[in-house]
Design a protein around this motif. Structure first.
Motif, PDB file in Angstrom:
ATOM      1  N   ILE A 232       0.860  -1.185   0.000  1.00 44.49           N
ATOM      2  CA  ILE A 232       0.000   0.000   0.000  1.00 44.49           C
ATOM      3  C   ILE A 232       0.897   1.236   0.000  1.00 44.49           C
ATOM      4  CG2 ILE A 232      -1.727   1.325   1.243  1.00 44.49           C
ATOM      5  CD1 ILE A 232      -2.855  -1.211   0.077  1.00 44.49           C
ATOM      6  N   LYS A 233       0.796   1.975  -1.073  1.00 45.64           N
ATOM      7  CA  LYS A 233       1.582   3.198  -1.208  1.00 45.64           C
ATOM      8  C   LYS A 233       0.809   4.377  -0.625  1.00 45.64           C
ATOM      9  CE  LYS A 233       3.902   5.964  -4.806  1.00 45.64           C
ATOM     10  NZ  LYS A 233       4.173   6.025  -6.273  1.00 45.64           N
ATOM     11  N   GLY A 234       1.482   5.192   0.136  1.00 45.02           N
ATOM     12  CA  GLY A 234       0.891   6.403   0.670  1.00 45.02           C
ATOM     13  C   GLY A 234       1.662   7.608   0.166  1.00 45.02           C
ATOM     14  N   ASN A 235       0.996   8.481  -0.557  1.00 38.04           N
ATOM     15  CA  ASN A 235       1.618   9.677  -1.108  1.00 38.04           C
ATOM     16  C   ASN A 235       1.417  10.860  -0.165  1.00 38.04           C
ATOM     17  OD1 ASN A 235       2.262   8.783  -4.088  1.00 38.04           O
ATOM     18  ND2 ASN A 235       0.176   8.074  -3.685  1.00 38.04           N
ATOM     19  N   TYR A 236       2.391  11.759  -0.140  1.00 34.40           N
ATOM     20  CA  TYR A 236       2.327  12.948   0.706  1.00 34.40           C
ATOM     21  C   TYR A 236       2.556  14.193  -0.144  1.00 34.40           C
ATOM     22  CZ  TYR A 236       2.799   9.894   4.810  1.00 34.40           C
ATOM     23  OH  TYR A 236       2.615   8.931   5.771  1.00 34.40           O
ATOM     24  N   SER A 291      -0.560  14.369 -10.519  1.00 37.03           N
ATOM     25  CA  SER A 291      -1.983  14.281 -10.878  1.00 37.03           C
ATOM     26  C   SER A 291      -2.860  13.965  -9.675  1.00 37.03           C
ATOM     27  CB  SER A 291      -2.187  13.212 -11.956  1.00 37.03           C
ATOM     28  OG  SER A 291      -1.915  11.916 -11.456  1.00 37.03           O
ATOM     29  N   ARG A 292      -2.257  13.606  -8.557  1.00 35.90           N
ATOM     30  CA  ARG A 292      -3.025  13.298  -7.351  1.00 35.90           C
ATOM     31  C   ARG A 292      -3.414  14.565  -6.583  1.00 35.90           C
ATOM     32  NH1 ARG A 292      -2.615   7.875  -7.135  1.00 35.90           N
ATOM     33  NH2 ARG A 292      -3.757   7.705  -5.188  1.00 35.90           N
ATOM     34  N   PHE A 296      -6.334  15.253  -3.509  1.00 35.82           N
ATOM     35  CA  PHE A 296      -5.918  15.717  -2.186  1.00 35.82           C
ATOM     36  C   PHE A 296      -6.657  17.005  -1.825  1.00 35.82           C
ATOM     37  CE2 PHE A 296      -2.703  12.584  -2.145  1.00 35.82           C
ATOM     38  CZ  PHE A 296      -2.018  12.614  -0.942  1.00 35.82           C
ATOM     39  N   SER A 297      -6.685  17.929  -2.780  1.00 38.50           N
ATOM     40  CA  SER A 297      -7.323  19.228  -2.518  1.00 38.50           C
ATOM     41  C   SER A 297      -8.777  19.060  -2.097  1.00 38.50           C
ATOM     42  CB  SER A 297      -7.232  20.105  -3.768  1.00 38.50           C
ATOM     43  OG  SER A 297      -7.934  21.306  -3.583  1.00 38.50           O
ATOM     44  N   LYS A 298      -9.497  18.203  -2.790  1.00 39.53           N
ATOM     45  CA  LYS A 298     -10.909  17.981  -2.469  1.00 39.53           C
ATOM     46  C   LYS A 298     -11.078  17.470  -1.044  1.00 39.53           C
ATOM     47  CE  LYS A 298     -14.934  15.252  -3.905  1.00 39.53           C
ATOM     48  NZ  LYS A 298     -15.434  14.219  -4.863  1.00 39.53           N
ATOM     49  N   GLU A 299     -10.240  16.512  -0.642  1.00 43.45           N
ATOM     50  CA  GLU A 299     -10.351  15.943   0.698  1.00 43.45           C
ATOM     51  C   GLU A 299      -9.927  16.943   1.775  1.00 43.45           C
ATOM     52  OE1 GLU A 299     -11.629  12.879   1.514  1.00 43.45           O
ATOM     53  OE2 GLU A 299     -12.244  12.943  -0.587  1.00 43.45           O
ATOM     54  N   VAL A 314       4.158  18.115  -4.588  1.00 46.92           N
ATOM     55  CA  VAL A 314       4.489  16.730  -4.292  1.00 46.92           C
ATOM     56  C   VAL A 314       5.666  16.699  -3.324  1.00 46.92           C
ATOM     57  CG1 VAL A 314       3.605  15.880  -6.494  1.00 46.92           C
ATOM     58  CG2 VAL A 314       6.012  16.514  -6.309  1.00 46.92           C
ATOM     59  N   ASP A 315       5.642  15.745  -2.412  1.00 53.34           N
ATOM     60  CA  ASP A 315       6.695  15.669  -1.401  1.00 53.34           C
ATOM     61  C   ASP A 315       7.396  14.308  -1.453  1.00 53.34           C
ATOM     62  OD1 ASP A 315       8.349  16.403   0.618  1.00 53.34           O
ATOM     63  OD2 ASP A 315       6.845  16.543   2.184  1.00 53.34           O
TER      64      ASP A 315
END
Length: 377
Positions: A232-236, A291-292, A296-299, A314-315
């Motif tokens: 499970i990848k988690g992007n920050y 593209s994510r 993120f912004s919506k959430e 992106v981090d």
């Protein structure tokens, strides 16, 4: 063939905590810590939110719950003793009125887990703590904090090595054979391009993302004791400029996605970042796709409507090992010993994802006590 008493596979935060704890619990024993990378803690342990969790979300009676609550206090004590950078910032779990029942479930579960410090806040109290947060209700968790995980792991390593633990980096475990004549394990290793063998009495598989692969390489271990796991990848994302928050901000978890939601965390320098999301992946790729950002912004705008999207960048990303359950529910940590698979001297740890960092010292304490009580030494 070289012989040691204990071989620990994987020098992430769990392997390091085990090495440090066993060095103290088994004085005079030869302990080796294997790590395939050139440094310790290069995978899940160094690519996460660096949050010290309070123990709110996990099923009562689970290993996650008990080790998180126990580990939290052990970790704060250790940080204070060793002067490891950390802060007990506290966090808000924010909700709208239609999510009140979910918030109350978290409150009830946390009390079952022995966490009695939560407070239920109304909108006015939320605004007092965090003026830029929009929510009707929130749970305030004063025991949640942040930590410099790299400093923590380096302290564990130094203590382990001071206790005699031998660290072997750039060393991979190729296969394991149970030795029926001496009740031990014969390991085939690759180090610096050379193949070698090592014998041990106790083998601890805490290889994180690779724990299932290590288990598959143990001759004589029945496949029923090797769980199914997925990456499970988690992007920050990073928020440029000054942080609008002084505490951690979490939404109510979404059970359908088996995560805590895209939350706002702070590092010790005050930098705000958002994440992680949940992205099942097949390979270990830590690239963050820009593209994510719209998702993120919506959430994020659910609790921080004043977000300026141009400040999102992106981090980094992390990948965690998640066990697959039949019903899709969140799996507990899995710690196997001879009571599970009838192989004396074999301990295996699977699915050590969040709150693994917080729980690390408690997990090490638990496994160390099991080894001590096993009569193997």
């Amino acid at each position: 063939m070289d012989c040691v008493d204990v071989c620990i596979v994987g020098a992430g935060v769990i392997g390091l905590a085990l090495a440090r704890t066993l060095a103290s619990a088994l004085p005079g024993r030869d302990i080796v810590l294997l790590e395939q990378h050139g440094q310790v803690g290069m995978e899940t342990s160094s690519h996460n939110s660096e949050v010290i969790h309070a123990g709110l979300y996990y099923a009562p009676g689970s290993i996650k719950a008990s080790c998180c609550v126990r580990g939290r206090e052990l970790l704060y004590d250790y940080c204070n003793t060793m002067n490891i950078p950390h802060r007990r910032l506290g966090k808000l779990i924010v909700a709208n009125l239609d999510e009140q029942a979910k918030l109350e479930q978290i409150l009830a579960r946390s009390r079952h887990n022995g966490v009695n410090s939560l407070q239920l806040l109304d909108a006015h109290q939320i605004k007092t703590l965090e003026p830029d947060v929009q929510a009707d209700l929130a749970l305030w968790s004063p025991d949640t904090g942040i930590i410099d995980s790299h400093s923590y792991m380096q302290h564990l390593l130094r203590e382990a090595q001071s206790g005699g633990v031998m660290l072997a980096c750039l060393t991979s475990l190729l296969g394991t054979r149970i030795d029926p004549t001496s009740n031990g394990f014969n390991l085939r290793l690759q180090s610096a391009g050379e193949t070698m063998t090592l014998k041990c009495r106790v083998l601890i598989n805490c290889a994180g993302l690779h724990a299932v692969d290590v288990a598959r390489g143990i001759e004589g271990l029945h496949s029923q004791h090797i769980p199914r796991m997925q990456f499970i990848k988690g992007n920050y994302l990073r928020l440029s400029g000054r942080s609008p928050f002084t505490h951690l901000i979490y939404p109510v978890p979404d059970p359908a996605h088996r995560g805590l939601g895209i939350h706002a965390t702070l590092d010790l320098g005050g930098q705000c970042r958002f994440g992680p999301d949940i992205e099942p992946v097949e390979r270990l790729d830590l690239t963050v796709d820009s593209s994510r950002i719209p998702l993120f912004s919506k959430e994020i705008k659910r609790y921080y409507p004043g977000l300026d999207d141009t400040r999102l960048h992106v981090d980094y990303a992390g990948i965690r090992p998640r066990l697959i359950t039949e019903d899709g529910s969140a799996a507990d940590f899995m710690i196997q010993n001879a009571a599970t698979h009838s192989i004396d001297g074999l301990w295996q740890l699977f699915g050590i994802e969040s709150p693994g960092l917080t729980a690390s010292l408690a997990i090490a304490e638990l496994v160390s006590n099991q080894i001590r009580d096993s009569g193997l030494f």
